[in-house]
Scaffold this motif. Structure first.
Motif, PDB file in Angstrom:
ATOM      1  N   VAL A   1       0.815  -1.207   0.000  1.00  0.00           N
ATOM      2  CA  VAL A   1       0.000   0.000   0.000  1.00  0.00           C
ATOM      3  C   VAL A   1       0.853   1.264   0.000  1.00  0.00           C
ATOM      4  N   ASP A   2       2.140   1.166   0.344  1.00  0.00           N
ATOM      5  CA  ASP A   2       2.999   2.345   0.374  1.00  0.00           C
ATOM      6  C   ASP A   2       3.060   3.036  -0.976  1.00  0.00           C
ATOM      7  N   ASP A   3       2.945   2.274  -2.077  1.00  0.00           N
ATOM      8  CA  ASP A   3       2.975   2.893  -3.391  1.00  0.00           C
ATOM      9  C   ASP A   3       1.795   3.830  -3.584  1.00  0.00           C
ATOM     10  N   THR A   4       0.608   3.385  -3.169  1.00  0.00           N
ATOM     11  CA  THR A   4      -0.564   4.236  -3.282  1.00  0.00           C
ATOM     12  C   THR A   4      -0.418   5.468  -2.401  1.00  0.00           C
ATOM     13  N   LEU A   5       0.162   5.301  -1.237  1.00  0.00           N
ATOM     14  CA  LEU A   5       0.399   6.427  -0.342  1.00  0.00           C
ATOM     15  C   LEU A   5       1.279   7.470  -1.024  1.00  0.00           C
ATOM     16  N   GLN A   6       2.316   7.022  -1.724  1.00  0.00           N
ATOM     17  CA  GLN A   6       3.179   7.961  -2.433  1.00  0.00           C
ATOM     18  C   GLN A   6       2.416   8.687  -3.533  1.00  0.00           C
ATOM     19  N   LEU A   7       1.435   8.011  -4.118  1.00  0.00           N
ATOM     20  CA  LEU A   7       0.636   8.652  -5.159  1.00  0.00           C
ATOM     21  C   LEU A   7      -0.166   9.818  -4.579  1.00  0.00           C
TER      22      LEU A   7
ATOM     23  N   ARG B   1     -14.034   8.351   1.332  1.00  0.00           N
ATOM     24  CA  ARG B   1     -13.458   7.075   0.881  1.00  0.00           C
ATOM     25  C   ARG B   1     -11.939   7.178   0.763  1.00  0.00           C
ATOM     26  N   LEU B   2     -11.457   8.251   0.157  1.00  0.00           N
ATOM     27  CA  LEU B   2     -10.014   8.417  -0.029  1.00  0.00           C
ATOM     28  C   LEU B   2      -9.308   8.622   1.314  1.00  0.00           C
ATOM     29  N   THR B   3      -9.944   9.356   2.227  1.00  0.00           N
ATOM     30  CA  THR B   3      -9.326   9.587   3.535  1.00  0.00           C
ATOM     31  C   THR B   3      -9.298   8.299   4.355  1.00  0.00           C
ATOM     32  N   ARG B   4     -10.324   7.474   4.220  1.00  0.00           N
ATOM     33  CA  ARG B   4     -10.293   6.152   4.870  1.00  0.00           C
ATOM     34  C   ARG B   4      -9.110   5.345   4.347  1.00  0.00           C
ATOM     35  N   GLN B   5      -8.911   5.399   3.034  1.00  0.00           N
ATOM     36  CA  GLN B   5      -7.806   4.671   2.425  1.00  0.00           C
ATOM     37  C   GLN B   5      -6.470   5.192   2.956  1.00  0.00           C
ATOM     38  N   LEU B   6      -6.359   6.501   3.055  1.00  0.00           N
ATOM     39  CA  LEU B   6      -5.124   7.090   3.575  1.00  0.00           C
ATOM     40  C   LEU B   6      -4.914   6.705   5.041  1.00  0.00           C
ATOM     41  N   ALA B   7      -5.987   6.720   5.824  1.00  0.00           N
ATOM     42  CA  ALA B   7      -5.884   6.357   7.242  1.00  0.00           C
ATOM     43  C   ALA B   7      -5.448   4.905   7.419  1.00  0.00           C
ATOM     44  N   ALA B   8      -5.836   4.045   6.467  1.00  0.00           N
ATOM     45  CA  ALA B   8      -5.420   2.643   6.541  1.00  0.00           C
ATOM     46  C   ALA B   8      -3.950   2.479   6.178  1.00  0.00           C
ATOM     47  N   ALA B   9      -3.412   3.465   5.443  1.00  0.00           N
ATOM     48  CA  ALA B   9      -2.034   3.348   4.958  1.00  0.00           C
ATOM     49  C   ALA B   9      -1.024   4.058   5.839  1.00  0.00           C
ATOM     50  N   ILE B  10      -1.475   5.026   6.637  1.00  0.00           N
ATOM     51  CA  ILE B  10      -0.531   5.828   7.412  1.00  0.00           C
ATOM     52  C   ILE B  10      -1.087   6.064   8.810  1.00  0.00           C
ATOM     53  N   ASP B  11      -0.249   5.856   9.796  1.00  0.00           N
ATOM     54  CA  ASP B  11      -0.643   6.028  11.196  1.00  0.00           C
ATOM     55  C   ASP B  11      -0.295   7.443  11.627  1.00  0.00           C
ATOM     56  N   HIS B  12      -1.260   8.357  11.485  1.00  0.00           N
ATOM     57  CA  HIS B  12      -1.002   9.773  11.757  1.00  0.00           C
ATOM     58  C   HIS B  12      -2.244  10.372  12.420  1.00  0.00           C
ATOM     59  N   PRO B  13      -2.121  11.017  13.581  1.00  0.00           N
ATOM     60  CA  PRO B  13      -3.311  11.511  14.271  1.00  0.00           C
ATOM     61  C   PRO B  13      -4.095  12.555  13.492  1.00  0.00           C
ATOM     62  N   GLU B  14      -3.428  13.350  12.651  1.00  0.00           N
ATOM     63  CA  GLU B  14      -4.159  14.351  11.880  1.00  0.00           C
ATOM     64  C   GLU B  14      -4.938  13.731  10.726  1.00  0.00           C
ATOM     65  N   VAL B  15      -4.461  12.605  10.193  1.00  0.00           N
ATOM     66  CA  VAL B  15      -5.260  11.874   9.199  1.00  0.00           C
ATOM     67  C   VAL B  15      -6.542  11.383   9.863  1.00  0.00           C
ATOM     68  N   ALA B  16      -6.398  10.836  11.057  1.00  0.00           N
ATOM     69  CA  ALA B  16      -7.577  10.394  11.811  1.00  0.00           C
ATOM     70  C   ALA B  16      -8.468  11.583  12.151  1.00  0.00           C
ATOM     71  N   GLY B  17      -7.853  12.721  12.490  1.00  0.00           N
ATOM     72  CA  GLY B  17      -8.624  13.913  12.812  1.00  0.00           C
ATOM     73  C   GLY B  17      -9.454  14.384  11.636  1.00  0.00           C
ATOM     74  N   LEU B  18      -8.852  14.364  10.433  1.00  0.00           N
ATOM     75  CA  LEU B  18      -9.600  14.775   9.246  1.00  0.00           C
ATOM     76  C   LEU B  18     -10.738  13.801   8.954  1.00  0.00           C
ATOM     77  N   LEU B  19     -10.468  12.508   9.073  1.00  0.00           N
ATOM     78  CA  LEU B  19     -11.516  11.523   8.828  1.00  0.00           C
ATOM     79  C   LEU B  19     -12.672  11.722   9.810  1.00  0.00           C
ATOM     80  N   ALA B  20     -12.351  11.935  11.075  1.00  0.00           N
ATOM     81  CA  ALA B  20     -13.393  12.179  12.080  1.00  0.00           C
ATOM     82  C   ALA B  20     -14.194  13.434  11.745  1.00  0.00           C
TER      83      ALA B  20
END
Length: 390
Positions: free
Chosen positions: A102-108, A198-217
């Motif tokens: 999944v790291d490749d998609t994260l880089q995208l 949907r895209l933010t869920r995908q990002l949250a699954a790929a990267i462990d970052h509290p602000e990603v979770a904050g945006l999804l919430a």
């Protein structure tokens, strides 16, 4: 292969080709050709282990697409005399093997949020490359001609074609782009708010970052109120007047759970603070029971984190609710009157203070400055309502 599966696989396949050295535009062309070949195979149920040109193994459809798309890219590279130097770098074809991580998609994500892109171009490229939407769908969502959107995406591709995955991406930029997508809402046949989630869920699954979770919430908590935001005639319904029985309690519960887990990490960011404000609104059984004192405290945190004039404007309205309209007007007076929605906020606070004449005048003035028709109509009705009471 159904459209949903293709959309989920395409970004990862594209990212692998870019990581291997293909420029963005050439990589996307190769991926599209591979998808066409898949359709031509004419098999909904893939047969295992076939050679290139047959449907992929059901065990690893992504791996099959990567292999075929890479071959398509190599074929084009070999046929193009202007790419002799690149051909030397990519002559050895990697073994098919398992699909990339999944790291490749994260880089995208990071590539599509490249700092050299304008916000509108970054959003369009993200929807095209990561979201898998067609140019026509994106154009409809933005209410522009398809040719205009095609040019915008083409320019964005050229801009990022020379970018390589040789340094960590900027998570903050990616989150800003996703939030821009979310705020576009719904238009045409694409629900951009749902797509952003949907895209933010995908990002949250790929990267462990509290602000990603904050945006999804934050997205989930705002999206939960969507059904109650408009009346049957399409007019806006202010938060205080919304039917809270129409709020999506499942989305609220999920948003609160994600937010609590992010806050527990004690790495507060702006999206987490905004989500906390949204959670306090969602937690109130009625508008009158809203904990405005705590909301002001969260806006204080946001001011500390961002020093944004828009945040200060929202804080002034919250102060007006917590400490009375005159306190809110005093906080508002310290801000630039040219700020978006400053006049509307002043109108609301003057109405709360009982000065209906001033409030009506300001509502009418704010209507002329409104950024969209729905908001203009709402503010015009507010002015008419107060004029009828005088």
């Amino acid at each position: 292969m159904d459209e949903a599966l293709i959309r989920s696989l395409t970004p990862g396949v594209l990212a692998v080709l870019v990581r291997r050295g293909a420029d963005f535009a050439a990589a996307e062309d190769a991926v599209q050709e591979a998808l066409v070949e898949l359709v031509r195979a004419g098999q909904d149920t893939p047969c295992p282990g076939g050679p290139a040109g047959t449907a992929p193994s059901v065990r690893d459809p992504k791996g099959w697409l990567i292999t075929v798309a890479w071959r398509k890219f190599l074929d084009q590279a070999r046929a193009d005399a202007a790419r002799h130097r690149r051909e030397g770098r990519v002559e050895e074809e990697p073994a098919p093997g398992p699909a990339a991580s999944v790291d490749d998609t994260l880089q995208l994500y990071f590539l599509c949020a490249h700092p050299s892109l304008t916000p509108s171009s970054a959003v369009a490229l993200t929807l095209r490359a990561v979201g898998g939407l067609t140019t026509r769908q994106i154009a409809q969502a933005y209410l522009v001609p398809e040719a205009t959107m095609a040019q915008r995406i083409s320019r964005a591709k050229r801009t990022v074609s020379g970018a390589r995955f040789d340094r960590p991406g900027d998570v903050a930029t990616v989150l800003r782009v996703l939030y821009l997508v979310f705020n576009e809402g719904y238009s045409g046949d694409v629900d951009l708010a749902a797509e952003a989630i949907r895209l933010t869920r995908q990002l949250a699954a790929a990267i462990d970052h509290p602000e990603v979770a904050g945006l999804l919430a934050l997205m989930l908590l705002h999206h939960a109120r969507r059904a109650a935001r408009t009346a049957p005639d399409g007019s806006l319904v202010p938060l205080a007047e919304q039917d809270r029985g129409r709020w999506d309690t499942a989305l609220i519960a999920e948003g609160v759970r994600i937010l609590q887990a992010a806050l527990a990490r004690d790495r507060l960011g702006a999206f987490q603070a905004q989500a906390a404000v949204a959670a306090l609104h969602a937690d109130a059984p009625t508008a009158a029971e809203t904990d405005w004192v705590q909301i002001v405290e969260w806006y204080d945190e946001l001011v500390r984190l961002t020093d944004s004039p828009v945040v200060r404007l929202n804080r002034a309205v919250a102060v007006g609710e917590a400490d009375g309209p005159r306190a809110g007007l005093a906080a508002l007076a310290a801000l630039d009157a040219a700020l978006p929605r400053h006049t509307a906020a002043a109108a609301y606070l003057h109405e709360r203070d009982g000065d209906l004449a001033t409030a009506a005048r300001l509502y009418a003035e704010a209507a002329h400055k409104a950024p969209n028709l729905a908001e203009r109509d709402h503010l015009t009705r507010q002015a008419a309502r107060l004029n009828a009471r005088r």
